[in-house]
Design a protein around this motif. Structure first.
Motif, short mmCIF file in Angstrom:
data_model
loop_
_atom_site.label_atom_id
_atom_site.label_comp_id
_atom_site.label_asym_id
_atom_site.label_seq_id
_atom_site.Cartn_x
_atom_site.Cartn_y
_atom_site.Cartn_z
N PHE A 82 0.78 -1.24 0.00
CA PHE A 82 0.00 0.00 0.00
C PHE A 82 0.81 1.29 0.00
CE2 PHE A 82 -2.62 -3.25 2.20
CZ PHE A 82 -3.65 -3.32 1.28
N ARG A 137 3.19 -0.70 -7.75
CA ARG A 137 3.67 -0.52 -6.38
C ARG A 137 4.90 0.38 -6.38
NH1 ARG A 137 8.26 -3.42 -4.37
NH2 ARG A 137 7.47 -2.86 -2.30
N ILE A 143 -4.53 3.42 -10.28
CA ILE A 143 -4.56 3.02 -8.87
C ILE A 143 -5.42 4.01 -8.09
CG2 ILE A 143 -3.18 2.76 -6.77
CD1 ILE A 143 -0.88 1.80 -8.49
N GLU A 144 -6.29 3.47 -7.25
CA GLU A 144 -7.08 4.28 -6.32
C GLU A 144 -6.92 3.67 -4.94
OE1 GLU A 144 -10.80 3.78 -8.38
OE2 GLU A 144 -10.76 5.87 -9.04
N GLN A 145 -6.64 4.50 -3.93
CA GLN A 145 -6.42 4.01 -2.58
C GLN A 145 -7.14 4.88 -1.56
OE1 GLN A 145 -1.74 3.01 -3.39
NE2 GLN A 145 -2.43 2.77 -1.29
N HIS A 163 -6.33 -0.28 4.94
CA HIS A 163 -6.10 0.16 3.55
C HIS A 163 -7.02 -0.59 2.59
CE1 HIS A 163 -2.24 2.40 4.15
NE2 HIS A 163 -2.16 1.60 5.20
N LYS A 173 -7.06 -0.79 -1.82
CA LYS A 173 -6.37 -0.39 -3.04
C LYS A 173 -7.00 -1.09 -4.23
CE LYS A 173 -1.66 -0.33 -5.00
NZ LYS A 173 -0.22 -0.59 -4.68
N ASP A 212 -8.85 -5.69 -6.42
CA ASP A 212 -9.02 -4.99 -5.15
C ASP A 212 -8.18 -5.67 -4.08
OD1 ASP A 212 -10.85 -3.04 -6.04
OD2 ASP A 212 -12.48 -4.49 -5.94
N TYR A 214 -6.97 -5.32 0.07
CA TYR A 214 -7.22 -4.62 1.33
C TYR A 214 -6.43 -5.28 2.45
CZ TYR A 214 -10.73 -8.31 2.17
OH TYR A 214 -11.37 -9.52 2.34
#
Length: 411
Positions: free
Chosen positions: A177, A265, A287-289, A308, A310, A322, A324
């Motif tokens: 993350f 990453r 990417i959405e976090q 988190h 992501k 997805d 998490y």
């Protein structure tokens, strides 16, 4: 400061992978020699000129103007019974190695000018990488602006320096993350200081391609963080309750980031790929976090946790993944309860979990315990750590136990 060092710094400014043409060993000897030579001068010829050895290294300051300059070095040596990272089941089948390494060797320089500007530079001598090069306008506490390369204030675990942690390594969640170091600009500030809604905020535009890489010409990385200082005081980005606050300090934070790049990453090595992803092209991966974080310290006790989520979308081949996870950790100085125990001893524990893909049964699990001996706060400490590491894939599970001993020293 040496003219040769200034030339080196300018060479690394644009692209740290091409720091300069000289061999790494020569650069390392030069940088370490420069700093250690400065320490000797500070205790002799420079003693009457405002220079002295202080809490950050070799320091000079002008209290009447608020200006200062300091430089220091940091080394981290580690013994580990396992050298591998375990992210997949097959990683446990790889040969494992134990041994001693110099895990980090860095030179740092900080400066401030008349309570208006601050600057910071950190160079990785071991790998020959420019880590941090940033300047911050700090005149107004409610509105600051920082530009350069550094670790943007997305989540506490990553912003906490590796030299100010309770454990030898960050949790297994960090790998999945972190947005790590980026070039860019971030505005920040503190509002309603001391009131019930005492808050800190950050909002920025970043290159989104990792350390030493600016924007690839596509959409930049956008980041925002809001932090509620619910005790009316700001808790610094540093682990372990070394300051033994008599009144509690804590924060509750939420952050979000969005990015399009060729990477899935980031790390201190720059942009890279998570397992299951091929090298990408410009803006291939979106990417959405979202992140939630809580921290608290009081006297000899400290607690912090993060959650988190992501999402990674492959905009060339299709498909969305997805991820998490998160961690929770706590530390305690037993001397707060039993005075016969050394005051510099801390015990800590951590649990971390990652679901690598919400559609598959692939999970990372970590349980760690640690003991720290602080000889000079985080600047000189020994860490003893044991970790249970496990990967679960459907009905199959592999696990191992890792032991680590680490000495972190700053001069």
């Amino acid at each position: 400061m040496s003219t040769n060092y200034l030339h080196l710094l300018m060479a690394t400014r644009g692209r740290a992978r091409q720091v300069c043409g000289t061999p790494l060993v020569k650069r390392a000897l030069f940088l370490i020699g420069l700093t250690l030579g400065g320490f000797i001068l500070a205790h002799t010829a420079l003693a009457d000129t405002g220079w002295a050895y202080g809490k950050r290294g070799l320091e000079w300051s002008a209290p009447d103007t608020g200006s200062y300059l300091w430089t220091g070095v940091r080394a981290q040596s580690r013994y580990s019974s396992l050298a591998n990272n375990f992210n997949l089941i097959e990683d446990f089948d790889q040969p494992t190695e134990s041994g001693f390494t110099v895990n980090r060797a860095r030179i740092k320089i900080g400066a401030g000018y008349q309570n208006l500007l601050t600057g910071y530079h950190e160079y990785d001598v071991r790998n020959g990488n420019l880590l941090d090069l940033r300047a911050t306008w700090v005149q107004n506490p409610a509105f600051n602006v920082r530009v350069g390369q550094w670790k943007p204030e997305f989540n506490r675990e990553r912003v906490d320096s590796s030299g100010k942690q309770q454990f030898s390594d960050r949790s297994v969640a960090n790998y999945w993350f972190t947005i790590d170091r980026q070039w860019g600009a971030v505005a920040s500030g503190r509002l309603a200081a001391g009131a019930k809604m005492d808050s800190s905020w950050w909002a920025g535009v970043l290159g989104g391609n990792g350390r030493s890489e600016s924007s690839d010409g596509g959409k930049p990385m956008l980041m925002a963080r809001w932090q509620w200082n619910y005790t009316g005081e700001v808790l610094p980005f540093s682990q372990s309750a070394l300051k033994r606050y008599e009144t509690p300090r804590g924060s509750l934070a939420f952050a979000a980031v969005t990015n399009e790049s060729q990477y899935t990453r980031f790390s201190s090595s720059g942009g890279g790929q998570l397992e299951g992803y091929e090298p990408g092209s410009n803006n291939q991966y979106r990417i959405e976090q979202i992140m939630q974080e809580w921290s608290w310290q009081h006297r000899g006790t400290s607690v912090q946790q993060e959650l988190h989520w992501k999402s990674i979308t492959d905009q060339r081949n299709g498909g969305t993944r997805d991820i998490y996870g998160g961690y929770a950790q706590a530390g305690w100085f037993p001397s707060q309860r039993w005075q016969t125990i050394p005051d510099n001893l801390e015990v800590a524990s951590r649990v971390a979990y990652v679901n690598q893909d919400a559609g598959d049964g692939l999970h990372d699990i970590e349980f760690s315990i640690a003991t720290n001996l602080f000889f000079n706060g985080h600047r000189n400490k020994l860490t003893f750590e044991a970790s249970y590491l496990s990967v679960v894939e459907d009905d199959e599970q592999e696990s191992d136990i890792r032991f680590q001993v680490q000495w972190d020293l700053s001069l």
